[in-house]
Scaffold this motif. Structure first.
Motif, PDB file in Angstrom:
ATOM      1  N   ASP A 189      20.111  30.482  10.633  1.00  0.00           N
ATOM      2  CA  ASP A 189      21.202  31.183  11.300  1.00  0.00           C
ATOM      3  C   ASP A 189      20.692  32.263  12.254  1.00  0.00           C
ATOM      4  O   ASP A 189      21.469  32.801  13.043  1.00  0.00           O
ATOM      5  N   ARG A 197      18.163  24.948  15.387  1.00  0.00           N
ATOM      6  CA  ARG A 197      19.551  24.687  14.986  1.00  0.00           C
ATOM      7  C   ARG A 197      20.199  23.662  15.917  1.00  0.00           C
ATOM      8  O   ARG A 197      20.892  22.740  15.457  1.00  0.00           O
ATOM      9  N   LEU A 227      22.842  27.295   6.450  1.00  0.00           N
ATOM     10  CA  LEU A 227      23.449  28.296   7.321  1.00  0.00           C
ATOM     11  C   LEU A 227      24.137  29.388   6.480  1.00  0.00           C
ATOM     12  O   LEU A 227      24.067  30.574   6.810  1.00  0.00           O
ATOM     13  N   ARG A 228      24.784  28.968   5.403  1.00  0.00           N
ATOM     14  CA  ARG A 228      25.441  29.949   4.532  1.00  0.00           C
ATOM     15  C   ARG A 228      24.409  30.870   3.887  1.00  0.00           C
ATOM     16  O   ARG A 228      24.624  32.069   3.744  1.00  0.00           O
ATOM     17  N   ARG A 231      23.536  33.692   6.041  1.00  0.00           N
ATOM     18  CA  ARG A 231      24.570  34.694   6.267  1.00  0.00           C
ATOM     19  C   ARG A 231      24.826  35.554   5.040  1.00  0.00           C
ATOM     20  O   ARG A 231      25.534  36.539   5.113  1.00  0.00           O
TER      21      ARG A 231
END
Length: 232
Positions: A189, A197, A227-228, A231
Motif C-alpha cells: 500500500d 501494485r 493491502l489491508r 493500512r
C-alpha cells in the motif's frame, strides 16, 4: 536413465504451450527446455547443488523435479495487457545471484547474510530486471528458505512459500511480473510500491480473461488482504 518427460515436466511443457499458442499472447523470447540427464535422480541433483554443505532438501523436492537444462518464456498479453517472464534451470546447476562477495539485507533490515547462501531458481535474464527467486541454503542444515531479491529498488524479501509452492504459483501466474510480492510482507500500500501494485492489478485483471480455466480468486483475495495489512 529416464529420458522421457515425467508428468510434472510435461505439465511445464504445457504451461509453455499455453503461452506459445495463445492468440492474445506474444512470445518475445523462448528457452525451449532440453533435458539434462547428467544426474541419476533428484537426490544426486541436490547433492551436486549443496556440495559439502549439510543442508536439508526442500520438502517434497522429488515431486517437483525438473530436469530441463533451461526452460523459460518472456511474453506479453496484447489484450488485456500483462507481461511476464520466468526462467528455470536444472536445480543441480543453480548458481548464486552473481553479486560477488556481496551481502543481502532484508528490506526491514532485520536480516543480513552473504549472497553466497543463495541459489537462483527463477529470474528475468532476458528482461534484465535483475530480480530473482532463490533458495537460501541455511547454515546448520535447516530447510532452505525462498527469497525474492528485487534490489536495488524493492529490496530483498523472504517469501511465505517453499520451493514446491513457489513453482506451483509460477505455473499459475505464468511468471507475470511482481506476483512474488503477494507472498512477502512488502508494504504494497506504500507509495514506493506503486509500480508493483499496478503490475499485480494488471495481472489479476488479465489472467482470468486469458486463462479462464484457472482459478485466480485466491490471489485476488491475497492481494486485498495484503493491502489491508498495509493500512492497519
Amino acid at each position: 536413465m529416464v529420458t522421457e518427460l515425467t508428468a510434472y515436466e510435461a505439465g511445464w511443457r504445457k504451461v509453455c504451450g499455453d503461452l506459445d499458442n495463445h492468440p492474445q499472447i506474444k512470445i518475445l523470447h523462448a528457452s525451449q527446455g532440453e533435458l539434462d540427464t547428467g544426474f541419476a535422480d533428484i537426490a544426486a541433483s541436490w547433492a551436486a547443488l549443496v556440495g559439502e554443505q549439510e543442508v536439508k532438501a526442500p520438502a517434497a523436492l522429488e515431486r517437483c523435479d525438473l530436469r530441463f537444462r533451461e526452460l523459460g518464456r518472456q511474453w506479453m498479453g496484447e489484450g488485456p495487457y500483462v507481461n511476464g517472464e520466468f526462467y528455470l534451470t536444472h536445480i543441480a546447476r543453480a548458481g548464486s545471484p552473481g553479486l560477488g562477495e556481496g551481502w543481502i539485507e532484508s528490506w526491514t533490515g532485520k536480516e543480513l547474510f552473504p549472497s553466497s547462501q543463495l541459489r537462483v531458481i527463477d529470474g528475468h535474464p532476458i528482461t534484465g530486471t535483475g530480480h530473482c527467486a532463490a533458495l537460501r541454503l541455511l547454515p546448520g542444515g535447516g530447510e532452505p528458505e525462498i527469497w525474492w531479491v528485487a534490489e536495488p529498488r524493492y529490496g530483498a524479501w523472504k517469501m511465505d512459500v517453499g520451493h514446491r509452492e513457489y513453482l506451483e504459483m509460477l505455473q499459475l501466474t505464468k511468471g507475470a511480473f511482481s506476483w512474488q510480492f503477494l507472498f512477502t510482507r512488502a508494504p504494497l500500500d506504500n507509495e514506493e510500491f506503486e509500480g508493483v501494485r499496478d503490475r499485480i492489478e494488471n495481472m489479476l485483471d488479465a489472467l482470468p480473461v486469458l486463462f479462464p480455466e484457472h482459478d485466480y480468486k485466491p490471489l485476488t483475495e491475497r492481494f486485498s488482504a495484503r493491502l489491508r495489512d498495509g493500512r492497519s
